[in-house]
Design a protein around this motif. Structure first.
Motif, PDB file in Angstrom:
ATOM      1  N   THR A  35       0.820  -1.211   0.000  1.00  0.00           N
ATOM      2  CA  THR A  35       0.000   0.000   0.000  1.00  0.00           C
ATOM      3  C   THR A  35       0.861   1.271   0.000  1.00  0.00           C
ATOM      4  O   THR A  35       2.078   1.207   0.191  1.00  0.00           O
ATOM      5  CB  THR A  35      -0.909   0.013   1.247  1.00  0.00           C
ATOM      6  OG1 THR A  35      -0.080   0.008   2.418  1.00  0.00           O
ATOM      7  CG2 THR A  35      -1.843  -1.183   1.263  1.00  0.00           C
ATOM      8  N   TYR A  45      -7.891   1.863  -0.623  1.00  0.00           N
ATOM      9  CA  TYR A  45      -8.069   1.576   0.803  1.00  0.00           C
ATOM     10  C   TYR A  45      -9.556   1.442   1.127  1.00  0.00           C
ATOM     11  O   TYR A  45      -9.957   0.570   1.910  1.00  0.00           O
ATOM     12  CB  TYR A  45      -7.475   2.686   1.673  1.00  0.00           C
ATOM     13  CG  TYR A  45      -6.031   2.516   2.061  1.00  0.00           C
ATOM     14  CD1 TYR A  45      -5.594   1.382   2.731  1.00  0.00           C
ATOM     15  CD2 TYR A  45      -5.116   3.519   1.801  1.00  0.00           C
ATOM     16  CE1 TYR A  45      -4.273   1.246   3.116  1.00  0.00           C
ATOM     17  CE2 TYR A  45      -3.782   3.396   2.190  1.00  0.00           C
ATOM     18  CZ  TYR A  45      -3.368   2.258   2.840  1.00  0.00           C
ATOM     19  OH  TYR A  45      -2.061   2.124   3.221  1.00  0.00           O
ATOM     20  N   GLY A  67      -2.061  -5.010   5.079  1.00  0.00           N
ATOM     21  CA  GLY A  67      -1.437  -3.990   4.252  1.00  0.00           C
ATOM     22  C   GLY A  67       0.027  -3.826   4.612  1.00  0.00           C
ATOM     23  O   GLY A  67       0.394  -3.840   5.792  1.00  0.00           O
ATOM     24  N   CYS A  87      -4.416   6.003   7.440  1.00  0.00           N
ATOM     25  CA  CYS A  87      -5.332   4.918   7.042  1.00  0.00           C
ATOM     26  C   CYS A  87      -6.622   4.953   7.849  1.00  0.00           C
ATOM     27  O   CYS A  87      -7.711   4.748   7.304  1.00  0.00           O
ATOM     28  CB  CYS A  87      -4.652   3.565   7.206  1.00  0.00           C
ATOM     29  SG  CYS A  87      -3.295   3.297   6.059  1.00  0.00           S
ATOM     30  N   ILE A  97      -2.237  -2.855   9.270  1.00  0.00           N
ATOM     31  CA  ILE A  97      -1.257  -2.215   8.405  1.00  0.00           C
ATOM     32  C   ILE A  97       0.097  -2.420   9.092  1.00  0.00           C
ATOM     33  O   ILE A  97       0.301  -1.980  10.224  1.00  0.00           O
ATOM     34  CB  ILE A  97      -1.535  -0.706   8.213  1.00  0.00           C
ATOM     35  CG1 ILE A  97      -2.931  -0.462   7.636  1.00  0.00           C
ATOM     36  CG2 ILE A  97      -0.446  -0.064   7.344  1.00  0.00           C
ATOM     37  CD1 ILE A  97      -3.137  -0.934   6.213  1.00  0.00           C
TER      38      ILE A  97
END
Length: 169
Positions: A35, A45, A67, A87, A97
């Protein structure tokens, strides 16, 4: 990790820089996505979060998205805390993430080296071409599919559901 044979053999670093064993996802279908916060594909996203919520609503124990932020083309300039905040604030991301991760080159994370070797891209290309490339990992820890950045998350929902609905071994 030359001896690695499945996704579960890897321990990439999380947002705090601590090794996170992928074995924690054993038995799940996992979508791995590299990402970036400042990329033309960053709006994916939203699609990833919707896909994550839709699939986990039906199969709460069978699916995960992870991610991996990648600073390719200066498209992920912030630190790990900034990335997490971006995010959550901008896309309401609830899936994990990880920490900033190199996916190509001499400093590429071993997980990405393995996934690229297991499922080469177009014309056998082993490098990740751009941000928001996606790898689908089956319950057995093997790579089941790979999609380029142009592929929208919602368009691979059927592939994910097919993998979830395969008989468990």
């Amino acid at each position: 990790m030359a001896s690695a044979t499945t996704f579960y053999d890897f321990k990439p670093k999380d947002k705090k820089g601590v090794e996170k064993p992928m074995s924690e996802y054993k038995g799940k279908v996992v979508l791995v996505v590299n990402t970036a916060s400042k990329c033309g594909f960053t709006p994916q996203y939203a699609g990833l979060e919707k896909l994550y919520k839709d699939v986990t609503a039906k199969y709460p124990d069978d699916f995960a998205i992870i991610g991996f932020p990648w600073h390719f083309g200066s498209q992920e300039p912030g630190g790990d805390d900034e990335i997490q905040n971006f995010c959550q604030v901008n896309y309401g991301v609830t899936f994990p993430i990880m920490g900033k991760t190199d996916v190509n080159g001499s400093t590429a994370d071993p997980l990405f080296e393995w996934m690229k070797a297991e499922q080469p891209g177009l014309l056998g290309m082993k490098r990740v071409k751009w941000n928001f490339e996606k790898f689908l990992i089956g319950r057995d820890g093997k790579v089941k599919g790979r999609w380029a950045s142009l592929t929208k998350p919602e368009s691979i929902e059927k592939n994910i559901l097919d993998e979830i609905n395969k008989p468990k071994e």
